[in-house]
Design an enzyme around this catalytic site. Structure first.
Site, short mmCIF file in Angstrom:
data_model
loop_
_atom_site.label_atom_id
_atom_site.label_comp_id
_atom_site.label_asym_id
_atom_site.label_seq_id
_atom_site.Cartn_x
_atom_site.Cartn_y
_atom_site.Cartn_z
N ASP A 35 35.70 45.36 37.35
CA ASP A 35 35.70 44.85 38.73
C ASP A 35 35.86 45.93 39.79
O ASP A 35 36.50 45.71 40.82
CB ASP A 35 36.84 43.81 38.93
CG ASP A 35 36.68 42.62 38.03
OD1 ASP A 35 35.53 42.29 37.69
OD2 ASP A 35 37.70 42.02 37.67
N LYS A 38 30.70 48.17 40.05
CA LYS A 38 29.54 48.75 39.34
C LYS A 38 28.23 48.22 39.88
O LYS A 38 27.25 48.94 39.95
CB LYS A 38 29.61 48.39 37.84
CG LYS A 38 30.53 49.25 37.03
CD LYS A 38 30.37 48.98 35.54
CE LYS A 38 30.84 47.62 35.10
NZ LYS A 38 32.26 47.36 35.08
N ASN A 60 30.86 36.99 31.07
CA ASN A 60 32.22 37.26 31.55
C ASN A 60 32.18 38.24 32.71
O ASN A 60 33.07 38.27 33.55
CB ASN A 60 33.13 37.80 30.41
CG ASN A 60 32.50 38.94 29.63
OD1 ASN A 60 31.31 39.24 29.76
ND2 ASN A 60 33.30 39.58 28.79
N HIS A 63 28.76 40.90 38.60
CA HIS A 63 28.38 42.08 39.39
C HIS A 63 27.83 41.62 40.73
O HIS A 63 26.83 40.93 40.79
CB HIS A 63 27.33 42.91 38.63
CG HIS A 63 27.89 43.56 37.39
ND1 HIS A 63 27.12 44.20 36.46
CD2 HIS A 63 29.16 43.68 36.95
CE1 HIS A 63 27.90 44.68 35.50
NE2 HIS A 63 29.13 44.37 35.77
N GLN A 249 32.58 45.06 32.30
CA GLN A 249 34.03 45.32 32.13
C GLN A 249 34.38 46.80 32.29
O GLN A 249 33.67 47.52 32.96
CB GLN A 249 34.54 44.80 30.78
CG GLN A 249 34.44 43.29 30.63
CD GLN A 249 33.06 42.82 30.22
OE1 GLN A 249 32.45 43.36 29.33
NE2 GLN A 249 32.56 41.78 30.85
N THR A 325 33.41 35.76 38.33
CA THR A 325 33.07 34.76 37.32
C THR A 325 34.01 33.56 37.36
O THR A 325 33.58 32.42 37.27
CB THR A 325 33.11 35.41 35.92
OG1 THR A 325 32.20 36.50 35.93
CG2 THR A 325 32.70 34.43 34.83
N LYS A 356 35.55 51.06 47.96
CA LYS A 356 36.50 50.26 48.75
C LYS A 356 37.62 51.06 49.40
O LYS A 356 38.73 50.52 49.57
CB LYS A 356 37.08 49.14 47.86
CG LYS A 356 36.08 48.02 47.60
CD LYS A 356 36.77 46.86 46.95
CE LYS A 356 36.17 45.54 47.34
NZ LYS A 356 36.79 44.39 46.69
N ASP A 358 37.68 51.63 52.39
CA ASP A 358 37.82 50.97 53.69
C ASP A 358 38.92 49.89 53.68
O ASP A 358 39.44 49.53 54.74
CB ASP A 358 36.49 50.33 54.11
CG ASP A 358 35.91 49.44 53.02
OD1 ASP A 358 35.65 49.95 51.92
OD2 ASP A 358 35.73 48.23 53.28
P1 IMP Z 1 36.88 37.69 27.80
O1 IMP Z 1 36.00 38.89 27.93
O2 IMP Z 1 36.40 36.50 28.58
O3 IMP Z 1 37.19 37.37 26.37
O4 IMP Z 1 38.30 38.05 28.46
C1 IMP Z 1 39.18 39.03 27.90
C2 IMP Z 1 39.88 39.82 28.99
O5 IMP Z 1 38.93 40.64 29.67
C3 IMP Z 1 40.53 38.96 30.07
O6 IMP Z 1 41.68 39.62 30.54
C4 IMP Z 1 39.50 38.94 31.17
O7 IMP Z 1 40.05 38.68 32.44
C5 IMP Z 1 38.95 40.34 31.06
N1 IMP Z 1 37.56 40.45 31.55
C6 IMP Z 1 36.45 40.00 30.94
N2 IMP Z 1 35.36 40.29 31.66
C7 IMP Z 1 35.78 40.94 32.75
C8 IMP Z 1 35.12 41.53 33.85
O8 IMP Z 1 33.89 41.52 34.00
N3 IMP Z 1 35.90 42.14 34.78
C9 IMP Z 1 37.25 42.21 34.64
N4 IMP Z 1 37.92 41.67 33.63
C10 IMP Z 1 37.20 41.05 32.68
#
Ligand code: IMP
Length: 451
Positions: A35, A38, A60, A63, A249, A325, A356, A358
């Site tokens: 987050d 990217k 998950n 973007h 991620q 998401t 960020k 700013d």
């Molecule tokens: P999962 O990928 O949905 O199984 O989640 C596992 C962990 O990864 C959790 O803490 C989610 O909040 C975190 N997570 C999964 N995808 C993202 C993402 O794109 N950005 C930030 N955290 C993520």
């Protein structure tokens, strides 16, 4: 938290060197918990890419891309879709919810961008996320009780676990003449499994006919794009075309090198790039990690610099720190240099894009965490993110820097930034020991300072 006195500063001059000038094979990742923006950096770099490859994760990820075509929240579609000259690839190691993907294709088409097999290839070897994996994700979280991971609920863990177990449906199955047979076999097994997990002896039925009907629609839309992607990637790589890898991620959420079990089920760093593309890490020209001027995390797990106070709240509200998401509020804290250094090392990162800054406009002072204190010892780098106890014990050592009043959002050159913002950037660069190539001062492509 321990405070160190204000730093003194001698004004170094930074040399301008555009991040947009790149060639060969480059990879954009995130060295912390995801987050960090990217989407924007990939969108910027994708303008000169021949190929953009999403390497891991699935819906998950979220973007956010803001460009002349509009504002988009993408989950699966590589941000390179906005370059008419580039071909986008969803690789084998991505997990694909076919319904999310087709919705995204529709959204992008509505913005006037054609999506076909000239600009999107979907690996036949990628696993499909089906409704049962989402259901299992939810059931498992409930069963974990107080030790829940805080997943996104998108079925990521169960789908990768099926992949590891060498079961489940893959994208290529959609094209197989015996697809219905495979689907039914899978359905019977998954209904039993779900019933077992539900724990109350109830008989579970998924709506077979509806799912099959929806899959048929999805197949009609994506069938021409389904292919074996590795040979195409290799052809581009060996003819020295510009390839951009895009991670979902961040490295601290890596299944093996992140803080297990509070991780995702894939590999966002250079190892994941290699698995997804077949390109050896030593043939990657540059790995760029995107990081915000502060740290955020969604879901459970340790976050040493977390600010459970009004400063954290101010960062969250000014930075609109909510998951793309899930809409969940993100946990916010000062920039965590020891964690970032670990992510940089493990992720194979060469340089950074700092986003960020700013959000700190108007802050009287800002801080960066330059070390941890654990058991009376000082650490300037996180030794192992997988040592979750260490992470929980880590007390951040902060360096406090003077803030700035002026607005940075209209700055386009490093010299346009207020002096204290420049000092902040330089301080971060020195602390992490890698060059910062770009500073982002807003969501638009233009709100970028190339260093
Ligand atoms: P999962 O990928 O949905 O199984 O989640 C596992 C962990 O990864 C959790 O803490 C989610 O909040 C975190 N997570 C999964 N995808 C993202 C993402 O794109 N950005 C930030 N955290 C993520």
């Amino acid at each position: 938290m321990k405070l160190i006195e204000y730093i003194s500063w001698n004004d170094d001059i930074m040399i301008e060197r555009p991040l947009a000038q790149w060639s060969g094979t480059n990879f954009v990742t995130d060295a912390s918990w995801g987050d960090n923006g990217k989407g924007k950096i990939v969108d910027l770099m994708a303008q000169r890419a021949d190929m953009v490859i999403r390497i891991n994760g699935g819906p998950n990820a979220g973007h956010t891309v803001v460009n002349p075509q509009g504002e988009f929240a993408l989950h699966l579609m590589p941000s390179g879709i906005f370059n008419p000259e580039a071909i986008c690839v969803l690789s084998d190691t991505v997990v694909i919810n076919p319904f999310t993907l087709t919705e995204e294709i529709k959204v992008v088409r509505q913005a006037g961008i054609e999506v076909n097999n000239k600009n999107l290839l979907i690996s036949k070897n990628a696993h499909l996320i089906m409704p049962w994996q989402k259901r299992r994700d939810g059931l498992r979280e409930v069963a974990r009780g107080g030790k829940r991971i805080g997943t996104t609920g998108q079925g990521i863990g169960p789908t990768y676990s099926d992949r590891t177990e060498r079961v489940g449906l893959r994208v290529g199955d959609l094209l197989a003449p015996e697809f219905q047979e495979r689907f039914d076999q899978e359905l019977v097994w998954q209904e039993k499994l779900t019933a077992l997990m539900s724990g109350n002896n109830e008989v579970v039925h998924y709506d077979r006919d509806r799912i099959l009907e929806e899959l048929k629609e999805a197949r009609e839309m994506i069938a021409p794009m389904i292919t074996s992607v590795i040979p195409v990637i290799w052809e581009y790589h060996s003819s020295n075309k510009s390839i951009l890898g895009e991670a979902g991620q961040g490295v601290l959420l890596d299944l093996d090198r992140g803080g297990y079990p509070y991780v995702t089920s894939s590999h966002p760093g250079i190892a994941g790039f290699n698995l997804a593309t077949g390109i050896p890490p030593k043939e990657v020209a540059r790995v760029i990690a995107v990081t915000k001027a502060y740290t955020t995390r969604v879901g459970e797990g340790p976050l040493p610099t977390e600010l459970n106070n009004e400063v954290g709240e101010m960062i969250r509200s000014k930075g609109h720190e909510r998951g793309v998401t899930t809409g969940r509020p993100r946990r916010c804290g000062w920039l965590d240099i020891p964690a970032l250094k670990y992510g940089i090392r493990v992720g194979g990162v060469d340089s950074l894009a700092l986003t960020k800054i700013d959000i700190f406009d108007g802050f009287p002072e800002v801080a960066i965490c330059v070390g941890y204190e654990v058991g009376g010892k000082i650490y300037d780098t996180l030794p192992d993110a997988n040592d979750i106890e260490f992470m929980y014990q880590a007390k951040p050592i902060l360096k406090i820097l003077r803030g700035w009043d002026n607005d940075t959002t209209s700055s386009r050159l490093f010299s346009d930034l207020p002096e204290n913002a420049r000092k902040f950037v330089k301080e971060v660069e020195e602390a992490i020991g890698r060059p910062i190539e770009l500073v982002s001062v807003g969501p638009d492509r233009e709100a970028s300072i190339y260093l």
